[in-house]
Design an enzyme around this catalytic site. Structure first.
Site, PDB file in Angstrom:
ATOM      1  N   LYS A 137       0.857  -1.189   0.000  1.00  0.00           N
ATOM      2  CA  LYS A 137       0.000   0.000   0.000  1.00  0.00           C
ATOM      3  C   LYS A 137       0.893   1.239   0.000  1.00  0.00           C
ATOM      4  CE  LYS A 137      -4.400  -1.460   1.846  1.00  0.00           C
ATOM      5  NZ  LYS A 137      -4.160  -2.857   1.497  1.00  0.00           N
ATOM      6  N   ASP A 171      -1.532  -2.143  -4.307  1.00  0.00           N
ATOM      7  CA  ASP A 171      -2.965  -2.051  -4.012  1.00  0.00           C
ATOM      8  C   ASP A 171      -3.478  -0.658  -4.374  1.00  0.00           C
ATOM      9  OD1 ASP A 171      -2.909  -4.596  -2.939  1.00  0.00           O
ATOM     10  OD2 ASP A 171      -3.085  -3.952  -0.855  1.00  0.00           O
ATOM     11  N   MET A 172      -4.771  -0.553  -4.633  1.00  0.00           N
ATOM     12  CA  MET A 172      -5.356   0.772  -4.868  1.00  0.00           C
ATOM     13  C   MET A 172      -6.110   1.197  -3.613  1.00  0.00           C
ATOM     14  SD  MET A 172      -5.502   3.289  -6.895  1.00  0.00           S
ATOM     15  CE  MET A 172      -5.167   2.834  -8.597  1.00  0.00           C
ATOM     16  N   GLN A 200     -10.455  -0.336  -9.707  1.00  0.00           N
ATOM     17  CA  GLN A 200     -11.673  -0.584  -8.925  1.00  0.00           C
ATOM     18  C   GLN A 200     -12.912  -0.369  -9.808  1.00  0.00           C
ATOM     19  OE1 GLN A 200     -10.186   2.538  -6.577  1.00  0.00           O
ATOM     20  NE2 GLN A 200      -9.893   1.316  -4.715  1.00  0.00           N
ATOM     21  N   ARG A 221      -4.939  -6.116 -11.300  1.00  0.00           N
ATOM     22  CA  ARG A 221      -5.972  -6.716 -10.459  1.00  0.00           C
ATOM     23  C   ARG A 221      -7.232  -5.868 -10.598  1.00  0.00           C
ATOM     24  NH1 ARG A 221      -4.822  -6.014  -4.449  1.00  0.00           N
ATOM     25  NH2 ARG A 221      -3.417  -7.797  -4.632  1.00  0.00           N
ATOM     26  N   LYS A 224     -13.948  -4.793  -7.014  1.00  0.00           N
ATOM     27  CA  LYS A 224     -15.061  -3.835  -6.975  1.00  0.00           C
ATOM     28  C   LYS A 224     -14.620  -2.512  -6.369  1.00  0.00           C
ATOM     29  CE  LYS A 224     -18.979  -7.026  -6.683  1.00  0.00           C
ATOM     30  NZ  LYS A 224     -20.034  -7.588  -5.816  1.00  0.00           N
ATOM     31  N   GLY A 225     -13.788  -2.562  -5.315  1.00  0.00           N
ATOM     32  CA  GLY A 225     -13.398  -1.346  -4.592  1.00  0.00           C
ATOM     33  C   GLY A 225     -14.062  -1.325  -3.233  1.00  0.00           C
ATOM     34  N   HIS A 264     -15.276 -12.360  -4.637  1.00  0.00           N
ATOM     35  CA  HIS A 264     -15.930 -13.534  -4.043  1.00  0.00           C
ATOM     36  C   HIS A 264     -17.374 -13.588  -4.517  1.00  0.00           C
ATOM     37  CE1 HIS A 264     -13.209 -11.393  -1.264  1.00  0.00           C
ATOM     38  NE2 HIS A 264     -12.592 -12.547  -1.295  1.00  0.00           N
ATOM     39  N   ARG A 325     -12.631  -2.693   7.421  1.00  0.00           N
ATOM     40  CA  ARG A 325     -13.114  -2.759   6.028  1.00  0.00           C
ATOM     41  C   ARG A 325     -13.676  -4.144   5.718  1.00  0.00           C
ATOM     42  NH1 ARG A 325      -8.467   0.430   4.943  1.00  0.00           N
ATOM     43  NH2 ARG A 325      -7.288  -1.324   4.109  1.00  0.00           N
ATOM     44  N   ARG A 326     -13.005  -5.181   6.186  1.00  0.00           N
ATOM     45  CA  ARG A 326     -13.483  -6.550   5.915  1.00  0.00           C
ATOM     46  C   ARG A 326     -14.817  -6.803   6.629  1.00  0.00           C
ATOM     47  NH1 ARG A 326      -9.877  -6.140   2.815  1.00  0.00           N
ATOM     48  NH2 ARG A 326     -11.740  -5.694   1.640  1.00  0.00           N
TER      49      ARG A 326
HETATM   50  P1  FAD Z   1     -19.291  -8.675  -2.621  1.00  0.00           P
HETATM   51  O1  FAD Z   1     -20.614  -8.501  -3.233  1.00  0.00           O
HETATM   52  O2  FAD Z   1     -18.832  -7.665  -1.634  1.00  0.00           O
HETATM   53  O3  FAD Z   1     -19.159 -10.079  -1.940  1.00  0.00           O
HETATM   54  C1  FAD Z   1     -19.657 -11.268  -2.569  1.00  0.00           C
HETATM   55  C2  FAD Z   1     -19.893 -12.276  -1.466  1.00  0.00           C
HETATM   56  O4  FAD Z   1     -18.630 -12.616  -0.875  1.00  0.00           O
HETATM   57  C3  FAD Z   1     -20.729 -11.751  -0.298  1.00  0.00           C
HETATM   58  O5  FAD Z   1     -22.090 -11.911  -0.518  1.00  0.00           O
HETATM   59  C4  FAD Z   1     -20.240 -12.632   0.829  1.00  0.00           C
HETATM   60  O6  FAD Z   1     -20.863 -13.880   0.767  1.00  0.00           O
HETATM   61  C5  FAD Z   1     -18.776 -12.791   0.524  1.00  0.00           C
HETATM   62  N1  FAD Z   1     -17.948 -11.811   1.213  1.00  0.00           N
HETATM   63  C6  FAD Z   1     -17.380 -10.711   0.678  1.00  0.00           C
HETATM   64  N2  FAD Z   1     -16.638 -10.073   1.608  1.00  0.00           N
HETATM   65  C7  FAD Z   1     -16.758 -10.795   2.734  1.00  0.00           C
HETATM   66  C8  FAD Z   1     -16.222 -10.656   4.045  1.00  0.00           C
HETATM   67  N3  FAD Z   1     -15.403  -9.645   4.366  1.00  0.00           N
HETATM   68  N4  FAD Z   1     -16.539 -11.579   4.972  1.00  0.00           N
HETATM   69  C9  FAD Z   1     -17.345 -12.604   4.665  1.00  0.00           C
HETATM   70  N5  FAD Z   1     -17.883 -12.796   3.430  1.00  0.00           N
HETATM   71  C10 FAD Z   1     -17.596 -11.906   2.494  1.00  0.00           C
HETATM   72  N6  FAD Z   1     -10.316  -3.172  -2.820  1.00  0.00           N
HETATM   73  C11 FAD Z   1      -9.712  -1.993  -3.063  1.00  0.00           C
HETATM   74  O7  FAD Z   1     -10.365  -0.954  -3.022  1.00  0.00           O
HETATM   75  N7  FAD Z   1      -8.371  -1.943  -3.364  1.00  0.00           N
HETATM   76  C12 FAD Z   1      -7.609  -3.072  -3.455  1.00  0.00           C
HETATM   77  O8  FAD Z   1      -6.413  -2.968  -3.748  1.00  0.00           O
HETATM   78  C13 FAD Z   1      -8.234  -4.324  -3.207  1.00  0.00           C
HETATM   79  N8  FAD Z   1      -7.528  -5.459  -3.274  1.00  0.00           N
HETATM   80  C14 FAD Z   1      -8.190  -6.659  -3.169  1.00  0.00           C
HETATM   81  C15 FAD Z   1      -7.483  -7.851  -3.337  1.00  0.00           C
HETATM   82  C16 FAD Z   1      -8.155  -9.065  -3.345  1.00  0.00           C
HETATM   83  C17 FAD Z   1      -7.386 -10.323  -3.559  1.00  0.00           C
HETATM   84  C18 FAD Z   1      -9.567  -9.087  -3.161  1.00  0.00           C
HETATM   85  C19 FAD Z   1     -10.331 -10.365  -3.220  1.00  0.00           C
HETATM   86  C20 FAD Z   1     -10.245  -7.923  -2.918  1.00  0.00           C
HETATM   87  C21 FAD Z   1      -9.585  -6.712  -2.905  1.00  0.00           C
HETATM   88  N9  FAD Z   1     -10.250  -5.512  -2.665  1.00  0.00           N
HETATM   89  C22 FAD Z   1      -9.615  -4.326  -2.885  1.00  0.00           C
HETATM   90  C23 FAD Z   1     -11.611  -5.523  -2.084  1.00  0.00           C
HETATM   91  C24 FAD Z   1     -12.669  -5.498  -3.162  1.00  0.00           C
HETATM   92  O9  FAD Z   1     -12.672  -4.232  -3.761  1.00  0.00           O
HETATM   93  C25 FAD Z   1     -14.055  -5.762  -2.569  1.00  0.00           C
HETATM   94  O10 FAD Z   1     -14.316  -4.801  -1.617  1.00  0.00           O
HETATM   95  C26 FAD Z   1     -14.194  -7.136  -1.944  1.00  0.00           C
HETATM   96  O11 FAD Z   1     -13.510  -8.107  -2.682  1.00  0.00           O
HETATM   97  C27 FAD Z   1     -15.663  -7.546  -1.891  1.00  0.00           C
HETATM   98  O12 FAD Z   1     -16.214  -7.547  -3.186  1.00  0.00           O
HETATM   99  P2  FAD Z   1     -16.710  -8.881  -3.927  1.00  0.00           P
HETATM  100  O13 FAD Z   1     -16.358  -8.757  -5.360  1.00  0.00           O
HETATM  101  O14 FAD Z   1     -16.166 -10.062  -3.219  1.00  0.00           O
HETATM  102  O15 FAD Z   1     -18.282  -8.790  -3.858  1.00  0.00           O
END
Ligand code: FAD
Length: 345
Positions: A137, A171-172, A200, A221, A224-225, A264, A325-326
């Protein structure tokens, strides 16, 4: 928030027998998935109201509760913890990217200490023969101190990675960092050739950024953001962000960029595999990425289908902002907080 915690605690107090049946923490350090076993939870509407209340006020939740609930997302406090998790992920057929937790550093010494730690990470990965790269970061490496200072720090990390045949993902972070992040990425990628960046899908500018990225050797990468952004610059609708994700991914694939598909969301995983098939992408021309502690079942499904998949493995003592955030994204955050509260009693 206090009302939310109080409501949850009241439910806990009124149902002790049922709560005693709650399972232990459903995900361990390698993110093994939750078993759908007997459990007492307020269902449906009540639970979604708790979730919304909690998500809006998470910064007010006591730190020990956040730590307990978010433990699944973090490998541990030390590099040794991270390496152990990476080794286990490699055994399960997943690659990894190691992230040193920390952000928004305002002192040069802290940024320089992070650089030193990353040099140790690359050495350890090579010595142990692990399949892992590194994510960084820029605000940990001093972006908010001075852009030139940060660029020099990233250059040191990239040079150390290159000397060991490794790769650095930038990372962004939030939109205050986007331009500087892309600037530093372009300059150092041209010089070192072993960096990747993140775009993102919620950002309105992302399709333009895809079009303007230098394509040669690019590795992007797409996620969504996660940051809270104004509607002026970021799409807000769930389906809008999905649609923008798919459009951006298709443009990346069409322009020959190596995409790291970070999600995910089962819908997006399915859409991505359809695009991969339609464009006849070889398995070594893309990868999926997922976070430690999230949906191991989907991870296993994608690996079993022959896709390469990398897990993001954060470690370090500065776990709090990442964990918040998580937790905001965990659809069952209220149930987990409730369980942590009960376990404390
Ligand atoms: P969502 O709709 O959020 O999630 C889909 C499903 O996944 C949810 O319904 C739930 O079942 C499950 N889920 C998602 N998150 C969780 C959780 N925390 N706990 C339990 N279950 C969950 N974002 C940035 O802004 N900058 C980055 O550099 C960045 N790097 C990333 C690197 C990786 C490898 C990943 C996987 C994500 C990263 N993200 C980053 C975060 C990303 O932007 C999303 O906020 C995050 O991945 C959730 O989006 P989603 O596509 O999984 O969809």
């Amino acid at each position: 928030m206090i009302a939310a915690i109080a409501a949850i605690a009241a439910i806990a107090a009124s149902a002790p027998d049922a709560i005693a049946r709650l399972d232990p923490d459903p995900l361990d350090a390698t993110g093994r998935s939750e078993q759908p076993t007997r459990q007492w939870v307020p269902r449906g509407l009540a639970m979604s109201v708790f979730n919304r209340l909690l998500v809006g006020t998470l910064p007010l939740v006591p730190r020990f509760i956040v730590g307990r609930v978010a433990a699944r997302y973090v490998a541990g406090a030390t590099l040794e913890d991270a390496l152990r998790v990476v080794a286990e992920l490699n055994r399960q057929g997943a690659m990894a990217t190691v992230d040193l937790l920390g952000e928004e550093v305002s002192e040069r010494d802290k940024a320089l200490a992070a650089v030193d730690e990353y040099l140790r990470v690359f050495a350890a990965i090579q010595e142990r023969g692990l399949d892992s790269n590194v994510s960084i970061k820029l605000t940990l490496l001093g972006l908010k101190v001075d852009e030139g200072f940060c660029r020099d720090n990233v250059a040191t990390v990239a040079a150390a990675a290159r000397a060991r045949g490794n790769f650095v993902r930038i990372d962004m972070e939030d939109s205050s960092c986007t331009d500087a992040t892309l600037r530093i990425y372009r300059e150092l990628q041209a010089r070192h050739g072993n960096l990747g960046v993140v775009l993102q899908a919620y950002m309105r500018r992302t399709l333009t950024d895809v079009a303007e990225l230098p394509r040669e050797g690019a590795n992007v990468r797409l996620c969504k953001g996660i940051y809270v952004e104004s509607r002026r610059i970021a799409w807000k609708g769930y389906e809008t962000v999905r649609a923008n994700f798919v459009r951006a991914l298709e443009k990346l694939i069409e322009s020959g960029v190596y995409p790291a598909i970070a999600t995910h969301d089962e819908y997006l995983a399915a859409a991505a595999t359809a695009l991969i098939d339609r464009h006849g992408l070889r398995r070594d021309r893309y990868e999926f990425q997922m976070l430690l502690g999230v949906d191991q079942e989907l991870r296993e499904i994608l690996i079993a289908a022959g896709h390469r998949l990398r897990v993001y493995v954060p470690y370090g003592r500065d776990w709090y902002p990442y964990s918040i955030r998580r937790l905001r994204e965990n659809p069952e955050v209220a149930r987990h907080v409730l369980r942590a509260l009960v376990a404390r009693r």
